[in-house]
Design a protein around this motif. Structure first.
Motif, PDB file in Angstrom:
ATOM      1  N   LEU A 289       0.681  -1.114  -0.060  1.00 48.76           N
ATOM      2  CA  LEU A 289      -0.099  -0.033  -0.056  1.00 48.76           C
ATOM      3  C   LEU A 289       0.882   1.110   0.020  1.00 48.76           C
ATOM      4  CD1 LEU A 289      -2.941   0.693   0.245  1.00 48.76           C
ATOM      5  CD2 LEU A 289      -2.716   0.983   2.677  1.00 48.76           C
ATOM      6  N   THR A 290       1.024   2.058  -1.244  1.00 52.65           N
ATOM      7  CA  THR A 290       1.770   3.271  -1.205  1.00 52.65           C
ATOM      8  C   THR A 290       0.856   4.383  -1.477  1.00 52.65           C
ATOM      9  OG1 THR A 290       2.200   2.751  -3.479  1.00 52.65           O
ATOM     10  CG2 THR A 290       3.749   1.787  -1.894  1.00 52.65           C
ATOM     11  N   GLN A 291       1.457   5.445  -1.535  1.00 54.52           N
ATOM     12  CA  GLN A 291       0.950   6.807  -1.991  1.00 54.52           C
ATOM     13  C   GLN A 291       0.793   6.682  -3.436  1.00 54.52           C
ATOM     14  OE1 GLN A 291       2.380  10.326  -0.444  1.00 54.52           O
ATOM     15  NE2 GLN A 291       2.046  11.732  -2.287  1.00 54.52           N
ATOM     16  N   GLU A 292      -0.116   7.146  -4.035  1.00 57.10           N
ATOM     17  CA  GLU A 292      -0.502   7.111  -5.368  1.00 57.10           C
ATOM     18  C   GLU A 292       0.737   8.239  -6.204  1.00 57.10           C
ATOM     19  OE1 GLU A 292      -3.404   8.249  -9.191  1.00 57.10           O
ATOM     20  OE2 GLU A 292      -4.269   7.926  -7.118  1.00 57.10           O
TER      21      GLU A 292
ATOM     22  N   GLY B  37     -11.338  20.860 -10.925  1.00 54.46           N
ATOM     23  CA  GLY B  37     -10.502  21.891 -10.835  1.00 54.46           C
ATOM     24  C   GLY B  37      -9.707  21.983  -9.386  1.00 54.46           C
ATOM     25  N   VAL B  38      -9.703  20.960  -8.851  1.00 60.20           N
ATOM     26  CA  VAL B  38      -9.139  20.714  -7.401  1.00 60.20           C
ATOM     27  C   VAL B  38      -8.320  19.711  -7.362  1.00 60.20           C
ATOM     28  CG1 VAL B  38      -9.680  20.566  -5.012  1.00 60.20           C
ATOM     29  CG2 VAL B  38     -11.184  21.818  -6.455  1.00 60.20           C
ATOM     30  N   ASP B  39      -6.888  19.660  -7.011  1.00 59.11           N
ATOM     31  CA  ASP B  39      -6.178  18.541  -6.786  1.00 59.11           C
ATOM     32  C   ASP B  39      -6.633  17.718  -5.612  1.00 59.11           C
ATOM     33  OD1 ASP B  39      -4.204  19.042  -8.729  1.00 59.11           O
ATOM     34  OD2 ASP B  39      -3.041  20.184  -7.573  1.00 59.11           O
ATOM     35  N   PRO B  40      -6.289  16.331  -5.641  1.00 57.90           N
ATOM     36  CA  PRO B  40      -6.635  15.576  -4.612  1.00 57.90           C
ATOM     37  C   PRO B  40      -5.666  15.743  -3.642  1.00 57.90           C
ATOM     38  CG  PRO B  40      -5.507  14.450  -6.277  1.00 57.90           C
ATOM     39  CD  PRO B  40      -5.859  15.573  -6.902  1.00 57.90           C
ATOM     40  N   VAL B  41      -5.751  15.412  -2.295  1.00 59.42           N
ATOM     41  CA  VAL B  41      -4.790  15.435  -1.224  1.00 59.42           C
ATOM     42  C   VAL B  41      -3.928  14.217  -1.396  1.00 59.42           C
ATOM     43  CG1 VAL B  41      -4.500  15.252   1.252  1.00 59.42           C
ATOM     44  CG2 VAL B  41      -6.761  16.221   0.565  1.00 59.42           C
ATOM     45  N   SER B  42      -2.998  14.496  -2.058  1.00 57.98           N
ATOM     46  CA  SER B  42      -1.902  13.514  -2.519  1.00 57.98           C
ATOM     47  C   SER B  42      -1.465  12.441  -1.421  1.00 57.98           C
ATOM     48  CB  SER B  42      -0.814  14.034  -3.167  1.00 57.98           C
ATOM     49  OG  SER B  42       0.005  14.856  -2.409  1.00 57.98           O
TER      50      SER B  42
ATOM     51  N   ALA C 266      -7.412   1.028  -5.068  1.00 57.83           N
ATOM     52  CA  ALA C 266      -6.946   2.298  -5.233  1.00 57.83           C
ATOM     53  C   ALA C 266      -8.049   3.210  -4.615  1.00 57.83           C
ATOM     54  CB  ALA C 266      -6.978   2.783  -6.392  1.00 57.83           C
ATOM     55  N   ILE C 267      -7.700   4.275  -3.944  1.00 60.97           N
ATOM     56  CA  ILE C 267      -8.670   5.226  -3.061  1.00 60.97           C
ATOM     57  C   ILE C 267      -7.708   6.627  -3.196  1.00 60.97           C
ATOM     58  CG2 ILE C 267      -7.163   4.985  -0.955  1.00 60.97           C
ATOM     59  CD1 ILE C 267      -9.992   5.281   0.836  1.00 60.97           C
ATOM     60  N   ARG C 268      -8.823   7.636  -3.483  1.00 66.05           N
ATOM     61  CA  ARG C 268      -8.400   9.146  -3.497  1.00 66.05           C
ATOM     62  C   ARG C 268      -9.328   9.739  -2.830  1.00 66.05           C
ATOM     63  NH1 ARG C 268      -8.180   9.309 -10.097  1.00 66.05           N
ATOM     64  NH2 ARG C 268      -5.973   8.250 -10.488  1.00 66.05           N
ATOM     65  N   VAL C 269      -8.630  10.909  -2.216  1.00 64.12           N
ATOM     66  CA  VAL C 269      -9.416  11.852  -1.335  1.00 64.12           C
ATOM     67  C   VAL C 269      -9.292  13.317  -1.732  1.00 64.12           C
ATOM     68  CG1 VAL C 269      -9.381  12.766   1.276  1.00 64.12           C
ATOM     69  CG2 VAL C 269      -8.935  10.221   0.355  1.00 64.12           C
ATOM     70  N   TRP C 270     -10.286  14.230  -1.576  1.00 61.72           N
ATOM     71  CA  TRP C 270     -10.245  15.646  -2.057  1.00 61.72           C
ATOM     72  C   TRP C 270     -10.514  16.555  -1.195  1.00 61.72           C
ATOM     73  CZ3 TRP C 270      -9.181  15.417  -7.357  1.00 61.72           C
ATOM     74  CH2 TRP C 270      -9.089  14.373  -7.882  1.00 61.72           C
ATOM     75  N   PRO C 271     -10.047  17.772  -0.883  1.00 62.67           N
ATOM     76  CA  PRO C 271     -10.479  18.622  -0.020  1.00 62.67           C
ATOM     77  C   PRO C 271     -11.745  19.358  -0.565  1.00 62.67           C
ATOM     78  CG  PRO C 271      -8.957  19.671  -1.524  1.00 62.67           C
ATOM     79  CD  PRO C 271      -9.179  18.186  -1.993  1.00 62.67           C
ATOM     80  N   VAL C 272     -12.744  19.505   0.501  1.00 59.49           N
ATOM     81  CA  VAL C 272     -13.699  20.125   0.256  1.00 59.49           C
ATOM     82  C   VAL C 272     -14.202  21.185   1.420  1.00 59.49           C
ATOM     83  CG1 VAL C 272     -14.947  18.223  -1.086  1.00 59.49           C
ATOM     84  CG2 VAL C 272     -15.211  18.238   1.180  1.00 59.49           C
ATOM     85  N   ARG C 273     -15.205  22.035   1.135  1.00 63.82           N
ATOM     86  CA  ARG C 273     -15.471  22.690   2.297  1.00 63.82           C
ATOM     87  C   ARG C 273     -16.992  22.292   2.801  1.00 63.82           C
ATOM     88  NH1 ARG C 273     -11.647  24.925   4.183  1.00 63.82           N
ATOM     89  NH2 ARG C 273     -11.854  27.408   4.278  1.00 63.82           N
ATOM     90  N   VAL C 274     -17.551  22.561   3.983  1.00 63.13           N
ATOM     91  CA  VAL C 274     -18.692  22.313   4.349  1.00 63.13           C
ATOM     92  C   VAL C 274     -19.101  23.679   5.188  1.00 63.13           C
ATOM     93  CG1 VAL C 274     -20.440  20.986   5.653  1.00 63.13           C
ATOM     94  CG2 VAL C 274     -18.537  20.040   4.541  1.00 63.13           C
ATOM     95  N   ASN C 275     -19.785  24.856   4.526  1.00 67.17           N
ATOM     96  CA  ASN C 275     -20.357  25.859   5.245  1.00 67.17           C
ATOM     97  C   ASN C 275     -18.905  26.648   5.516  1.00 67.17           C
ATOM     98  OD1 ASN C 275     -22.148  28.006   5.494  1.00 67.17           O
ATOM     99  ND2 ASN C 275     -22.585  27.115   7.519  1.00 67.17           N
ATOM    100  N   GLY C 276     -17.709  26.578   4.829  1.00 66.44           N
ATOM    101  CA  GLY C 276     -16.693  27.262   5.207  1.00 66.44           C
ATOM    102  C   GLY C 276     -15.552  26.247   5.793  1.00 66.44           C
ATOM    103  N   ALA C 277     -16.062  25.220   6.589  1.00 65.70           N
ATOM    104  CA  ALA C 277     -14.972  24.388   7.190  1.00 65.70           C
ATOM    105  C   ALA C 277     -14.491  23.372   6.061  1.00 65.70           C
ATOM    106  CB  ALA C 277     -15.845  23.730   8.352  1.00 65.70           C
TER     107      ALA C 277
END
Length: 164
Positions: free
Chosen positions: A3-6, A37-42, A57-68
């Motif tokens: 299991l390694t970073q993509e 238009g957003v990079d994943p959290v590498s 494989a698994i990917r994770v993306w930054p999002v906002r929830v009412n600013g958080a």
């Protein structure tokens, strides 16, 4: 199982796995609008390999929830020949641990509560994914106290593709 970073060179193999595991048109899902238009959290994008061949494989993306800030997990895929072997669980658990180590206090995903509850995920009342997402499938783990509202793109993280 390794299991390694993509890495950038993994991209086509990972995309091929996602194409195999998900229905055609997967990119039309509302969650993909949050990724555009957003990079994943590498550091949280992982590839599982057995004998050098991608098995998950698994990917994770930054999002906002009412600013958080929050991290949106997905897609998560396991090759059909490795399903039921614990590969998905290994990736989810590893992402949760890595996320907390690098400062992501809130993780969310859209999925089946009976499966993801074993990793600590529960339904997020008041956290709204873009339609037509079923609110019962919006799950989170971490510190969600006082966080509610619409999930939106994290426009502060423009795409560069160099992140992977």
């Amino acid at each position: 199982m390794d299991l390694t970073q993509e890495q950038a060179e993994d991209w086509w193999e990972v995309e091929g796995l996602f194409d195999l595991c998900f229905a055609p048109g997967r990119e039309a899902l509302s969650s993909y609008r949050l990724r555009e238009g957003v990079d994943p959290v590498s550091q949280l994008c992982l590839v599982a390999r057995e004998n050098g061949i991608v098995s998950g494989a698994i990917r994770v993306w930054p999002v906002r929830v009412n600013g958080a800030g929050a991290a949106l997990i997905g897609p998560v895929a396991v090759h059909p020949t490795h399903q039921g072997e614990g590969v998905g669980g290994l990736m989810i658990q590893n992402v949760i641990e890595r996320a907390h180590q690098i400062g992501w206090d809130r993780l969310l995903l859209v999925g089946d509560a009976p499966y993801y509850s074993r990793f600590g995920f529960s339904r997020l009342d008041g956290v709204l994914m873009p339609p037509p997402t079923n609110p019962d499938r919006v799950l989170g783990v971490g510190d969600w106290s006082g966080v509610a509202g619409q999930v939106s793109r994290d426009a502060d993280r423009p795409t560069s593709r160099s992140d992977l």
